[in-house]
Design a protein around this motif. Sequence first.
Motif, PDB file in Angstrom:
ATOM      1  N   PHE A  19       0.781  43.107  54.932  1.00 38.03           N
ATOM      2  CA  PHE A  19       1.009  42.922  53.496  1.00 38.03           C
ATOM      3  C   PHE A  19       2.037  41.815  53.251  1.00 38.03           C
ATOM      4  CE2 PHE A  19       3.635  44.496  49.775  1.00 38.03           C
ATOM      5  CZ  PHE A  19       2.791  43.984  48.807  1.00 38.03           C
ATOM      6  N   ALA A  20       3.153  41.857  53.994  1.00 41.25           N
ATOM      7  CA  ALA A  20       4.175  40.824  53.840  1.00 41.25           C
ATOM      8  C   ALA A  20       3.633  39.454  54.230  1.00 41.25           C
ATOM      9  CB  ALA A  20       5.403  41.184  54.678  1.00 41.25           C
ATOM     10  N   ALA A  21       2.850  39.392  55.296  1.00 38.73           N
ATOM     11  CA  ALA A  21       2.293  38.111  55.747  1.00 38.73           C
ATOM     12  C   ALA A  21       1.316  37.540  54.727  1.00 38.73           C
ATOM     13  CB  ALA A  21       1.601  38.289  57.096  1.00 38.73           C
ATOM     14  N   SER A  22       0.507  38.409  54.112  1.00 43.36           N
ATOM     15  CA  SER A  22      -0.441  37.924  53.107  1.00 43.36           C
ATOM     16  C   SER A  22       0.290  37.398  51.878  1.00 43.36           C
ATOM     17  CB  SER A  22      -1.413  39.042  52.710  1.00 43.36           C
ATOM     18  OG  SER A  22      -0.740  40.089  52.028  1.00 43.36           O
ATOM     19  N   LEU A  23       1.386  38.061  51.525  1.00 45.73           N
ATOM     20  CA  LEU A  23       2.180  37.593  50.385  1.00 45.73           C
ATOM     21  C   LEU A  23       2.857  36.265  50.710  1.00 45.73           C
ATOM     22  CD1 LEU A  23       2.876  38.516  47.536  1.00 45.73           C
ATOM     23  CD2 LEU A  23       4.854  39.728  48.478  1.00 45.73           C
ATOM     24  N   ASP A  24       3.347  36.127  51.926  1.00 44.53           N
ATOM     25  CA  ASP A  24       3.946  34.869  52.362  1.00 44.53           C
ATOM     26  C   ASP A  24       2.927  33.739  52.298  1.00 44.53           C
ATOM     27  OD1 ASP A  24       5.797  33.064  53.634  1.00 44.53           O
ATOM     28  OD2 ASP A  24       4.779  33.442  55.528  1.00 44.53           O
ATOM     29  N   ALA A  25       1.701  33.993  52.754  1.00 44.65           N
ATOM     30  CA  ALA A  25       0.661  32.962  52.714  1.00 44.65           C
ATOM     31  C   ALA A  25       0.316  32.586  51.280  1.00 44.65           C
ATOM     32  CB  ALA A  25      -0.584  33.465  53.448  1.00 44.65           C
ATOM     33  N   LEU A  26       0.220  33.582  50.407  1.00 46.47           N
ATOM     34  CA  LEU A  26      -0.082  33.328  48.996  1.00 46.47           C
ATOM     35  C   LEU A  26       0.983  32.430  48.375  1.00 46.47           C
ATOM     36  CD1 LEU A  26      -1.108  36.043  46.391  1.00 46.47           C
ATOM     37  CD2 LEU A  26       0.700  34.421  45.875  1.00 46.47           C
ATOM     38  N   LEU A  27       2.253  32.739  48.632  1.00 47.54           N
ATOM     39  CA  LEU A  27       3.352  31.998  48.012  1.00 47.54           C
ATOM     40  C   LEU A  27       3.530  30.624  48.645  1.00 47.54           C
ATOM     41  CD1 LEU A  27       5.849  34.966  47.657  1.00 47.54           C
ATOM     42  CD2 LEU A  27       4.517  33.881  45.840  1.00 47.54           C
ATOM     43  N   THR A  28       3.242  30.505  49.927  1.00 44.44           N
ATOM     44  CA  THR A  28       3.319  29.199  50.589  1.00 44.44           C
ATOM     45  C   THR A  28       2.324  28.227  49.965  1.00 44.44           C
ATOM     46  OG1 THR A  28       4.034  30.188  52.678  1.00 44.44           O
ATOM     47  CG2 THR A  28       3.071  27.988  52.785  1.00 44.44           C
ATOM     48  N   ALA A  29       1.148  28.732  49.616  1.00 46.08           N
ATOM     49  CA  ALA A  29       0.115  27.876  49.024  1.00 46.08           C
ATOM     50  C   ALA A  29       0.361  27.587  47.541  1.00 46.08           C
ATOM     51  CB  ALA A  29      -1.250  28.544  49.181  1.00 46.08           C
ATOM     52  N   ALA A  30       1.345  28.265  46.947  1.00 43.47           N
ATOM     53  CA  ALA A  30       1.526  28.174  45.491  1.00 43.47           C
ATOM     54  C   ALA A  30       2.460  27.056  45.046  1.00 43.47           C
ATOM     55  CB  ALA A  30       2.052  29.503  44.964  1.00 43.47           C
ATOM     56  N   ASP A  31       3.097  26.343  45.985  1.00 45.45           N
ATOM     57  CA  ASP A  31       4.065  25.292  45.640  1.00 45.45           C
ATOM     58  C   ASP A  31       5.122  25.850  44.689  1.00 45.45           C
ATOM     59  OD1 ASP A  31       5.364  22.875  45.424  1.00 45.45           O
ATOM     60  OD2 ASP A  31       3.931  21.995  44.009  1.00 45.45           O
ATOM     61  N   THR A  32       5.849  26.863  45.156  1.00 41.89           N
ATOM     62  CA  THR A  32       6.828  27.506  44.285  1.00 41.89           C
ATOM     63  C   THR A  32       7.948  26.580  43.803  1.00 41.89           C
ATOM     64  OG1 THR A  32       7.960  28.404  46.238  1.00 41.89           O
ATOM     65  CG2 THR A  32       6.396  29.845  45.106  1.00 41.89           C
ATOM     66  N   PRO A  33       8.402  25.565  44.565  1.00 45.74           N
ATOM     67  CA  PRO A  33       9.425  24.674  43.988  1.00 45.74           C
ATOM     68  C   PRO A  33       8.992  24.036  42.673  1.00 45.74           C
ATOM     69  CG  PRO A  33       9.337  24.364  46.352  1.00 45.74           C
ATOM     70  CD  PRO A  33       8.186  25.274  46.003  1.00 45.74           C
ATOM     71  N   ALA A  34       7.736  23.623  42.577  1.00 47.58           N
ATOM     72  CA  ALA A  34       7.256  23.048  41.321  1.00 47.58           C
ATOM     73  C   ALA A  34       7.227  24.101  40.214  1.00 47.58           C
ATOM     74  CB  ALA A  34       5.862  22.454  41.516  1.00 47.58           C
ATOM     75  N   VAL A  35       6.844  25.317  40.570  1.00 47.16           N
ATOM     76  CA  VAL A  35       6.824  26.408  39.592  1.00 47.16           C
ATOM     77  C   VAL A  35       8.238  26.700  39.097  1.00 47.16           C
ATOM     78  CG1 VAL A  35       6.264  28.843  39.231  1.00 47.16           C
ATOM     79  CG2 VAL A  35       4.757  27.413  40.622  1.00 47.16           C
ATOM     80  N   ILE A  36       9.202  26.714  40.013  1.00 46.61           N
ATOM     81  CA  ILE A  36      10.598  26.990  39.650  1.00 46.61           C
ATOM     82  C   ILE A  36      11.119  25.933  38.687  1.00 46.61           C
ATOM     83  CG2 ILE A  36      12.947  27.230  40.542  1.00 46.61           C
ATOM     84  CD1 ILE A  36      11.602  28.045  43.250  1.00 46.61           C
TER      85      ILE A  36
END
Length: 319
Positions: free
Chosen positions: A12-29
């Motif tokens: 579960f943690a790994a799938s969430l990490d993969a989801l967030l890695t692909a999301a470009d969170t710095p741009a979202v922030i």
Amino acid sequence: MRFLLDAEQRAFAASLDALLTAADTPAVIRDWSRGDHASGRALWSRVADAGVFALAVPEGYEGLGPRPVELAAAFVELGRHAVPGPVVETVVAAVLLEGAAPGTAKRLLPALASGQTMATVAPEGAYALDGDAAALRISWEPGRIRLSPGHGPVRPSLDPARRLTPLLPGGELLAPPADDALTWARLATAAQALGVGLALLDRTVGYVGQRTQFGVPVGSFQAVKHRLADARIALEFARPLVFGAALTMEPADAAAAKAAACEAAYATARTALQLHGAIGYTAEYGLSLWLSKARALRAAWGAPEECRALVLSAGDRRR
């Protein structure tokens, strides 16, 4: 004691990490810090679809919980990727609303579990996080909670992505708050801070391995290794406190986890800034997004001295 997640929790943690890695969170922030919530809401929906907020909502209200261990594992990943928005506050809102009248809980909790509704919570006299983005705003007064009718102007914060707003007085009065809401708040904040610290450490180790001085990587210098080792030890000592608190859900355990994880993340942030130099705090450089969050989380839902006082008083009672 060494706490290990089982295979399903690790997946579960790994799938969430993969989801967030692909999301470009710095741009979202960066969008979020400017008040542009579109990309943040899209990311919020994906996080909710993964089941994160449902972990704090009982099955009777279309949730998966309560499952504090899985929630802690998820919040480590949210912190590792510095996901913006009132993630802790939405969990707190879900716990608070469990004690509301069945009709009210049925009306509000499923939308929190699904991510359809974003919530924020402000204890009396405090600012609410992201009140301008949240559709559900809860004012937490002594012995009661209210649904606030709105919010005031956005205030500056240590973390530009943590947009603070006062809540307007009045609103629908709900049942007395659940006793364990603050415990959930501190557990989620501790896990988030642990993830922030781990991200800062990983980024700094990568940086000192590439930056050279006198023809060699600065990461080869003994003084640099000592600073990074101290940061790693602090974070690894905080980790079992976080997951131990998730198992017991005792207020003192959550306070200990919160103090340890937030102090470890803050110390790691100071090390990261020192080893990066001036580039570390420039707005254009991604490290600053984690530096500011580590500092802000340190005071969220109980300053270190407040949490330590609770731990000491609990120890005195046990004796």
